[in-house]
Scaffold this motif. Structure first.
Motif, PDB file in Angstrom:
ATOM      1  N   LEU A 134       6.264  -0.546   6.278  1.00  0.00           N
ATOM      2  CA  LEU A 134       5.291  -0.630   5.228  1.00  0.00           C
ATOM      3  C   LEU A 134       5.644  -1.577   3.912  1.00  0.00           C
ATOM      4  O   LEU A 134       4.947  -2.336   3.764  1.00  0.00           O
ATOM      5  CB  LEU A 134       4.887   0.780   4.600  1.00  0.00           C
ATOM      6  N   LYS A 135       6.728  -1.329   3.630  1.00  0.00           N
ATOM      7  CA  LYS A 135       7.304  -1.992   2.644  1.00  0.00           C
ATOM      8  C   LYS A 135       7.420  -3.544   2.782  1.00  0.00           C
ATOM      9  O   LYS A 135       7.063  -4.281   2.180  1.00  0.00           O
ATOM     10  CB  LYS A 135       8.720  -1.351   2.163  1.00  0.00           C
ATOM     11  N   THR A 136       7.946  -3.837   4.029  1.00  0.00           N
ATOM     12  CA  THR A 136       8.158  -5.294   4.425  1.00  0.00           C
ATOM     13  C   THR A 136       6.909  -5.975   4.344  1.00  0.00           C
ATOM     14  O   THR A 136       6.705  -6.974   3.901  1.00  0.00           O
ATOM     15  CB  THR A 136       8.913  -5.355   5.863  1.00  0.00           C
ATOM     16  N   LYS A 137       5.641  -5.313   4.821  1.00  0.00           N
ATOM     17  CA  LYS A 137       4.331  -5.777   5.164  1.00  0.00           C
ATOM     18  C   LYS A 137       3.830  -5.955   3.452  1.00  0.00           C
ATOM     19  O   LYS A 137       3.356  -7.015   3.335  1.00  0.00           O
ATOM     20  CB  LYS A 137       3.333  -4.934   5.657  1.00  0.00           C
ATOM     21  N   ALA A 138       4.041  -4.953   2.890  1.00  0.00           N
ATOM     22  CA  ALA A 138       3.401  -5.004   1.447  1.00  0.00           C
ATOM     23  C   ALA A 138       4.168  -6.255   0.702  1.00  0.00           C
ATOM     24  O   ALA A 138       3.662  -6.996   0.029  1.00  0.00           O
ATOM     25  CB  ALA A 138       3.842  -3.454   0.789  1.00  0.00           C
TER      26      ALA A 138
END
Lengths: 183, 631, 217
Positions: free
Chosen positions: B13-17
């Motif tokens: 999730l964080k990478t995408k964000a």
């Protein structure tokens, strides 16, 4: 208060819809009252009676809740509402002066509505814009730094708006524009 | 089959964000603060101007709404980031400045230094926040991202480590470990009373029941306090994350955010936040693929200050009057629907993710030994830099008011600081060096409260201030118990008489006695703390009470019945007519000699003439006691 | 009910069941503690009149006997300077919002306020405070009994029997703060409410706010 023609049907319709949507648990009393007031602008006796019947609780209990919370009103509000913030910061720099100015101009007391039902005036607890004190909510818009002169300006803007609507004369439009830009 | 862990899911999730947030930097970005304070100052019009001008010029620029940075005195605020420049923040932006900035900075390359307030990233051309004197005192934990990230986009929160603590808790920590971490952190409830959070959670966790609840108290009602609103408007997800961690710890599957219906923007932003969290599986069933289920709902309060008291809050959620109950049983044992319930304030929940992510030791390293972490205050009243501040516990009041707030404007004298709202007290100059923490403030007669801090100057009457707070509590008393319902009314009546010049010295004794009895005898904390404004003003400003009673004089010239307005003939100008026009009741007339004077019979003491008299004359003054000078 | 225990009230050993509320244990043992709002059957006492303060050994402040559960070895004093001061203050506050015309009141000599004054040697007049003088309308619509809100002390006994015992729902607490009062729906007359005229509320009223008229016999 006697209901106007057709009002009864409107009240019954909205109360039924909201109760159908919300369900009949006692816990829903406050949200139901909030939704009914959103729709009708106030809580007519008839609405409270129907809500009590719907939730299967004594009518006096619904009345008790409605009179306990500041949010609920038993009389229709004015078309435009002035809510004068009486938080600490506002009070210190003249919130009460703002209230008095409205009272003087509208010839009503706080908590009242003008006889033509056009304006109502109330005091509210801190609206959280302390840095712009004293603050008045004109309908939903925040007006900051409200002096007696500003009160005159706010009312004048409504007057010219009415004149414009009624007489379709262009006079006073500039003044309204002015109000918007220095808000 | 390989099991995907919570942390792995989170990292994805964080990478995408982060990719999304980084991609925003490829072209110019305008961020506009549209929390309530910004909106009130006209942020929407400013945003519209930016949009229009950018469209007219055909520029490729993003516009984004953000929350509040805490510099409310400078609203509306805009931050402009343009590749090749540090991000600049501009204060008091109006439509003219917006046009100028589009023209000069976005279209051309002139950042208009003369209008810039601060740069955000370190650079060698313009000062950053670290160059502000207040930076030496501020320490931002829960306000860190407020005003910089988009509260309407969960990915902005995630890109800044948001929900990392939840993933860590779910994967690596047992509920017992979270409780010991909370206990070790020393976090105390930020709603006012300062109850240790670890203890509360542990009591709830250890009470056996199938169903438990988490409630966030966002019924911020203290006049002069708006921290909770700003946190919810500017970064709602950190509160939601805190509630999730709390729910996992005690074993609750359902939570509520109880919020004042007077905060429509905050409600709207929470609704958006909840929706987005549900969409990506951070609320609902098997969160991060774990067996933990949790969902949140909003309950809108109906405007009763007393509902900030926890048992009253729960009563009102059950569809009853918001009336406090005697304790025990405690909320953690028997709360909402009679089930074990954790009820904490907005700020308390907002600290939780940081404590879990960075550890108890980090939190403990900030603040004092008995009050760890930071304190968030709304700094308002007679202070130059009004706004939201976050400082380590232990900072002194003097530092807060004079270094961060930059003192009293208009060269007036400091008189007192009111802390803790209607439950708090007024402290004088001599108490300014006490450190801000739960216990020191209580000792001085004030309370930490929920964080409202109002600065008073020489123009503020301490009797009138005490009366103001009493009027507030008296109106907001639920009316159930004798001391609060009737006691506050009698105290108010006595104070009213004193401000009207009708008080007697014996009244001060009765006030003191009543105040002590109400403090001891009331059922709930609203009543128990209601006398604090009186007790502290009697203790520190008794001379002002005596001036009202013995001399009929209001030293601050604030009490209407004890003042009159007077135009000093020596200062008045024959050529100026401003005051005459400003008077709403035609009380000002022109004397035979051309100077102006006030008809005292007609005057309503609205202050308008004093405000409008041009500074070069400054001829209108207030006199107390209300006696006209002899000619 | 819990197990049988022994405690001491004003140097007297009394027995009770664990978990019972101190107020009722004392009263059953003929130890008087002033009280108006307490209702034995109610699970969560309203604790609103603030008259039943006592001292319990080991507690830093006086506590209300109606909410305090008894436990083995508990040591209670029903009087102390602090308790007396609180009771005196609460009593005077209640009197300041109560029409004090005992001679004209139908409950004269059977009024709980008079009993409290007598037991605790308190004055039945205001010494420090001014009367609050609110305006009330007297409701005589039922004929058999009268409701005079100017004498009401907001104990809530009438509302309890109306709601819980006879389950009629004619009267309830309404409004907030100083305006809190017992009324019907919309504040109308009892005759226009669901009231059945059973008279239970009149029987439990500790003061002269609800009283039978002579017509009822």
């Amino acid at each position: 208060m006697t209901l106007l023609e057709g009002e009864r049907e409107v009240i019954l319709k909205h109360v039924k819809e909201i109760l159908d949507d919300r369900g009949t648990s006692r816990e829903n009393l406050i949200p139901v009252l909030q939704q009914v007031q959103d729709k009708l602008g106030y809580l007519p006796d008839l609405a409270m009676q129907k809500i009590a019947a719907g939730l299967d609780i004594p009518t006096v209990d619904v009345y008790g809740i409605a009179t306990f919370y500041n949010q609920f009103r038993m009389n229709p509000p004015g078309d435009h509402q002035f809510k004068v913030c009486m938080g600490t910061a506002c009070y210190m720099v003249g919130g009460n002066i703002a209230i008095e100015s409205f009272e003087r101009r509208l010839e009503i007391r706080e908590g009242e509505t003008t006889p033509d039902r056009k304006f109502s005036l109330e005091r509210v607890a801190c609206v959280g814009c302390c840095t712009m004190a004293p603050v008045v909510l004109v309908d939903e818009e925040v007006e900051g730094h409200v002096t007696p002169t500003r009160v005159d300006g706010i009312l004048l803007a409504f007057e010219t708006e009415t004149e414009k609507e009624e007489g379709k004369n262009g006079e006073g439009i500039e003044e309204k524009e002015e109000r918007r830009s220095d808000a | 089959m390989k099991v995907i862990t919570a942390v792995e899911r989170y990292t994805e999730l964080k990478t995408k964000a982060q990719e999304k947030v980084n991609s925003l930097q490829d072209k110019p970005l305008v961020r506009i603060g549209t929390a309530t304070c910004g909106l009130a100052a006209g942020a929407l019009q400013v945003k519209e101007t930016f949009e229009e001008e950018i469209k007219n010029k055909g520029l490729d620029v993003r516009i984004q709404e953000v929350g509040c940075m805490g510099h409310c005195y400078a609203e509306p605020l805009a931050i402009i980031s343009k590749p090749g420049f540090p991000s600049f923040c501009y204060g008091k932006v109006d439509e003219g400045l917006a046009k100028l900035l589009v023209d000069s900075f976005l279209e051309n390359d002139d950042p208009c230094y003369e209008y810039a307030m601060v740069a955000l990233e370190p650079n060698d051309i313009f000062p950053t926040f670290t160059d502000f004197p207040r930076d030496a005192y501020e320490k931002k934990i829960i306000l860190e991202h407020c005003g910089f990230i988009d509260p309407g986009d969960i990915e902005h929160y995630i890109a800044h480590e948001g929900y990392a603590a939840l993933a860590k808790a779910l994967e690596e920590m047992k509920p017992e470990e979270i409780i010991s971490e909370m206990t070790a952190s020393g976090l105390r409830g930020r709603g006012g009373a300062g109850f240790p959070v670890g203890k509360k959670w542990s009591l709830c966790k250890d009470t056996p029941d199938e169903v438990k609840y988490i409630i966030c108290n966002a019924d911020e009602g203290d006049p002069g306090a708006f921290m909770d609103r700003n946190v919810l408007e500017s970064n709602p997800h950190q509160v939601i994350e805190g509630m999730l961690i709390s729910a996992y710890t005690v074993g609750a599957e359902k939570g509520y955010i109880y919020i004042r219906n007077e905060y429509p923007l905050a409600i709207q932003r929470i609704e958006t936040a909840l929706e987005q969290a549900r969409e990506i599986g951070l609320l609902g069933d098997s969160i991060f693929g774990s067996p933990f289920n949790f969902d949140l709902e909003i309950f809108e309060g109906s405007g009763a200050f007393v509902c900030g008291e926890e048992s009253a809050l729960v009563s009102s959620m059950e569809g009853k009057m918001g009336i406090p109950q005697a304790r025990p049983p405690y909320m953690a044992v028997s709360g909402f629907r009679g089930r074990p319930t954790v009820l904490n304030n907005v700020k308390t929940f907002a600290y939780v993710p940081t404590i879990i992510r960075k550890g108890a030791d980090y939190f403990k390293s900030v603040g004092t030994s008995d009050s760890s972490g930071t304190a968030v205050f709304t700094l308002v009243g007679k202070v130059a830099n009004t706004g939201l501040v976050e400082v380590p516990m232990g900072t002194t009041l003097r530092q807060l008011i004079f270094d961060i707030g930059e003192g009293i404007p208009a060269e007036k004298e400091f008189k007192a600081v009111q802390i803790g709202g209607p439950s708090g007290g007024c402290l004088p100059e001599t108490k300014l060096d006490i450190p801000i923490d739960f216990d020191s403030l209580a000792e001085a007669g004030a309370i930490m409260g929920s964080g409202g801090l109002v600065v008073l100057d020489e123009d503020d009457c301490m009797v009138a201030i005490a009366r103001y707070f009493l009027e507030f509590t008296q109106q907001e008393s639920c009316g159930k118990c004798t001391f609060c319902r009737l006691g506050t009314k009698h105290m108010l009546d006595i104070l009213t008489r004193i401000t009207q010049g009708k008080g007697e010295m014996a009244d001060l004794e009765i006030l003191q006695e009543l105040a002590e009895d109400i403090k001891m005898g009331s059922l709930c904390n609203l009543g128990k703390t209601a006398p604090n404004p009186i007790l502290t003003t009697l203790r520190y400003f008794r001379d002002e009470y005596e001036a009202h009673i013995l001399e009929g004089r209001c030293p601050a010239c604030m009490c209407k019945d004890l003042i009159l307005y007077y135009i000093v003939p020596e200062k008045c100008s024959k050529l100026c007519n401003v005051c005459v026009g400003s008077c709403p009741v035609e009380a000002i007339y022109t004397r035979e000699d051309g100077l102006k004077a006030i008809d005292q019979e007609k005057c309503v003491k609205c202050d308008n003439c004093l405000k409008t008299c041009p500074p070069e004359h400054d001829a209108v003054i207030k006199l107390s006691p209300p006696v006209l000078p002899e000619d | 009910m819990g197990k049988k225990i022994t405690l001491t009230i004003d140097d007297r050993q009394v027995t009770a069941f664990e978990g019972e509320k101190l107020l009722w244990v004392a009263l059953e043992n003929d130890i008087y503690i002033p009280h108006l709002c307490a209702i034995k059957e109610e699970e969560r006492p309203s604790a609103s009149c603030r008259l039943c303060f006592v001292e319990v050994e080991g507690f830093s402040h006086p506590v209300t006997a109606c909410t305090q559960e008894v436990y083995a070895g508990m040591i209670v004093k029903t009087r102390s300077p602090r308790v007396d001061r609180l009771v005196k203050s609460a009593f005077e506050l209640l009197l300041s919002d109560h029409r004090l015309e005992c001679a004209k009141c139908p409950k004269n000599r059977s009024c709980e306020l008079q009993k409290i004054a007598k037991e605790r040697k308190l004055k039945l007049r205001l010494t420090r405070l001014k009367p609050l003088e609110k305006e009330y309308a007297i409701d005589e619509s039922m004929g058999s009994f009268v409701f005079d809100p100017s004498r009401c002390v907001l104990c809530g006994r009438c509302v309890y029997v109306d709601h819980q015992e006879v389950e009629v729902g004619a009267i309830g607490f309404t409004h907030r703060g100083l305006q809190r009062k017992v009324t019907t729906f919309g504040g109308g007359l009892l005759a226009d409410s669901p009231c059945t005229g059973c008279g239970r509320c009149v029987e439990v009223c500790p003061v002269g706010a609800l009283f039978f008229t002579d017509k009822a016999g």
